[in-house]
Design a protein around this motif. Structure first.
Motif, PDB file in Angstrom:
ATOM      1  N   THR A 131      56.818  72.472  24.280  1.00 25.82           N
ATOM      2  CA  THR A 131      57.647  72.012  25.379  1.00 25.82           C
ATOM      3  C   THR A 131      58.974  71.541  24.827  1.00 25.82           C
ATOM      4  N   SER A 185      58.309  74.885  36.274  1.00 27.91           N
ATOM      5  CA  SER A 185      58.919  74.560  34.993  1.00 27.91           C
ATOM      6  C   SER A 185      58.327  75.328  33.821  1.00 27.91           C
ATOM      7  N   LYS A 199      58.178  74.490  28.725  1.00 26.18           N
ATOM      8  CA  LYS A 199      58.570  73.851  29.963  1.00 26.18           C
ATOM      9  C   LYS A 199      60.096  73.835  30.046  1.00 26.18           C
ATOM     10  N   ASP A 240      62.862  72.334  31.978  1.00 23.11           N
ATOM     11  CA  ASP A 240      63.201  71.273  32.921  1.00 23.11           C
ATOM     12  C   ASP A 240      64.701  71.247  33.187  1.00 23.11           C
TER      13      ASP A 240
END
Length: 560
Positions: free
Chosen positions: A10, A486, A528, A530
């Motif tokens: 991530t 996401s 992810k 974001d």
């Protein structure tokens, strides 16, 4: 006990977790492993060829995989049923088996990830059936090919529930070389069917994207849409001499970003209402590029056909007469260079025409409904027509066509903010280009997928870079794109351990984040993203640390 590590990458942290891995090489050892397994465990088949293996997967949360993708082959009466949730099933081949009237794969569970599987030359009913109680099943990077028997059973079937939508995804799969007793007839050998006529009033909300269809000759329908609210996008339909995509019973078939080339037809709109056809490319079609049926059952109504390019093909058939389609709008399309004598036949006269450009004999269409001019298309180095810098299609769209609806929990480009190759379109309608593409001198109009970048990674061709790194286009695949939530998943497939760097940039060239900077070989990893909605650039670099050779590429990423 062998340890297995799942890596989740991530933007903020990395987490590793351990699980037990069971190595199996027979029916009995698989059964014992399944009995002993628990959520998070892996059952791994040793490379080899196995006959008469039935895997009935009943433990939730496990992974069943080949030790080396593509090197575990099942035949004889081998088949699988997935009766549990959160299952990953990966890396197998089913070749040359005979299971009579059974299905090769049957999925009852939800959140199933079925990937990197090849099914070919089997005698069976369906190759894969997703039952109506299943939700959120993803089928990716699979090949479905050449079923031996030809009777009335489609290849991949998604059943539809009366109480819940399925939300299934079919991605980066190939469907090839199917025959029937009467090629192009109604033999029921559709490569994909979503729903059946009796459940067409229920929502499926399933998506077929980035798939490749060729020589699908077992039925007149390559995809048979028989459920409400399904999306078919960014697929390639090439060299299908008897069949086309067909919207049957079930409202709101959404078809955009596809290439229909060198075959019988493009899209047949057979029944139901509220279908959307936009941003598609039609070329080299010998019978018709588009057909609106005038059947008396489930009469067509509210059909929008917008921002498509129809070129070098047989006429568009509107089927005037009794029960002709109602409330049909054709907006901002290009119709050009017909291969036959006319662009249209059997126009009803009750269609609404807005902002279309036509070049060629119109046939039954009224000339007042078009801008009659050469759109100035030229074939590019890939052999596809695209608009040129002086084209009258540029910035020439006309407003007034119906607004595309928003469907809850179904993500699609309802504002037409992207073109067929995912270039951004202006938000103001009159600033958009007519046809399927938005002019960009640095972009090339060509299909997103072909035979070389769909299907199992182990069947993809390789390109030697210092005899070690696979072709980057095949070695790294990622999905979804566009991404709504996401999470974005990367599949890495390299011949050796390589240093992979993936960086995220905005369109101004400003680096936002390094997503990945680590040694990988084969595997699936989730990142992810974001960031707010917009268009970003993913810059990939793969380095062979042995030879110090590196290759790179840049891909657009759309965040909705």
């Amino acid at each position: 006990m062998k340890k297995f590590y799942i890596l989740i990458v991530t933007l903020v942290l990395s987490i590793s977790s351990s699980a037990d891995t069971f190595i199996v090489n027979s029916q009995s050892s698989f059964n014992n492993a399944l009995s002993a397994s628990s959520s998070g465990d892996i059952i791994e088949w040793t490379s080899g060829t196995y006959s008469n293996i039935f895997m009935d997967i009943t433990k939730a949360g496990i992974t069943v995989k080949a030790a080396t993708a593509g090197e575990v082959i099942f035949n004889g009466s081998s088949r699988v049923e997935i009766d549990a949730d959160n299952i990953t099933f990966s890396g197998f081949q089913y070749i040359g088996g005979n299971i009579g009237t059974s299905h090769v794969v049957r999925i009852y569970g939800s959140n199933v990830f079925f990937t990197n599987v090849n099914i070919s030359q089997y005698t069976s009913y369906k190759y894969l059936i997703i039952q109506d109680q299943s939700q959120y099943t993803t089928v990716s990077y699979c090949n479905f090919e050449n079923r031996i028997n030809t009777p009335d059973q489609n290849i991949l079937s998604i059943l539809v529930s009366s109480s819940q939508a399925g939300f299934h995804k079919i991605q980066y799969c190939s469907f090839k070389n199917f025959s029937g007793s009467t090629p192009g007839g109604d033999a029921g050998v559709e490569p994909i069917r979503i729903g059946v006529s009796s459940t067409a009033m229920y929502e499926s909300k399933s998506i077929v994207e980035y798939c490749y269809f060729t020589q699908c000759n077992g039925d007149g329908e390559i995809i048979s849409h028989k459920a409400r609210q399904c999306v078919y996008r960014y697929n390639t339909f090439d060299d299908n001499p008897y069949a086309e995509l067909v919207l049957r019973h079930g409202d709101a078939g959404i078809v955009y970003g596809n290439f229909f080339t060198n075959g019988y037809g493009g899209i047949r709109i057979q029944e139901a209402s509220d279908h959307l056809i936009f941003n598609n490319y039609f070329s080299g079609l010998t019978n018709r590029s588009l057909n609106l049926n005038n059947g008396s059952t489930d009469r067509l109504n509210n059909i929008l056909i917008a921002y498509n390019t129809f070129v070098n093909s047989a006429p568009i058939d509107m089927e005037n007469g009794t029960n002709e389609a109602e409330n049909v709008t054709l907006a901002n399309n290009i119709f050009a260079y017909p291969s036959d004598s006319e662009l249209f036949e059997d126009v009803t006269g009750i269609e609404t025409w807005i902002g279309n450009i036509a070049n060629g004999t119109l046939g039954s269409a009224n000339s007042t409904n078009f801008t009659l001019t050469d759109p100035l298309l030229a074939t590019n180095g890939q052999g596809y027509y695209e608009i040129t810098v002086t084209s009258p299609a540029i910035d020439n769209s006309v407003a007034g066509f119906p607004t595309l609806p928003i469907y809850s929990d179904l993500n699609y480009d309802n504002n037409i903010l992207l073109d067929i190759i995912l270039n951004a379109r202006p938000s103001i309608i009159t600033d958009k280009d007519v046809g399927c593409e938005e002019y960009n001198a640095s972009s090339v109009v060509k299909p997103h997928v072909n035979e070389d970048n769909t299907g199992p990674t182990y069947l993809m061709p390789t390109l030697s870079v210092s005899n070690s790194i696979k072709n980057l286009d095949n070695g790294i695949n990622f999905y979804p794109n566009p991404v709504k939530d996401s999470d974005i998943t990367f599949n890495f497939n390299f011949n050796i351990n390589t240093l992979v760097t993936i960086e995220l940039y905005d369109l101004k060239g400003q680096k936002l984040k390094t997503l990945v900077n680590k040694h990988y070989s084969n595997g699936t990893y989730t990142n992810k993203i974001d960031f707010s909605s917009g268009v970003y650039l993913l810059v990939f670099n793969v380095k062979d640390t042995f030879s110090n050779t590196s290759i790179s590429k840049t891909e657009r990423l759309i965040k909705l």
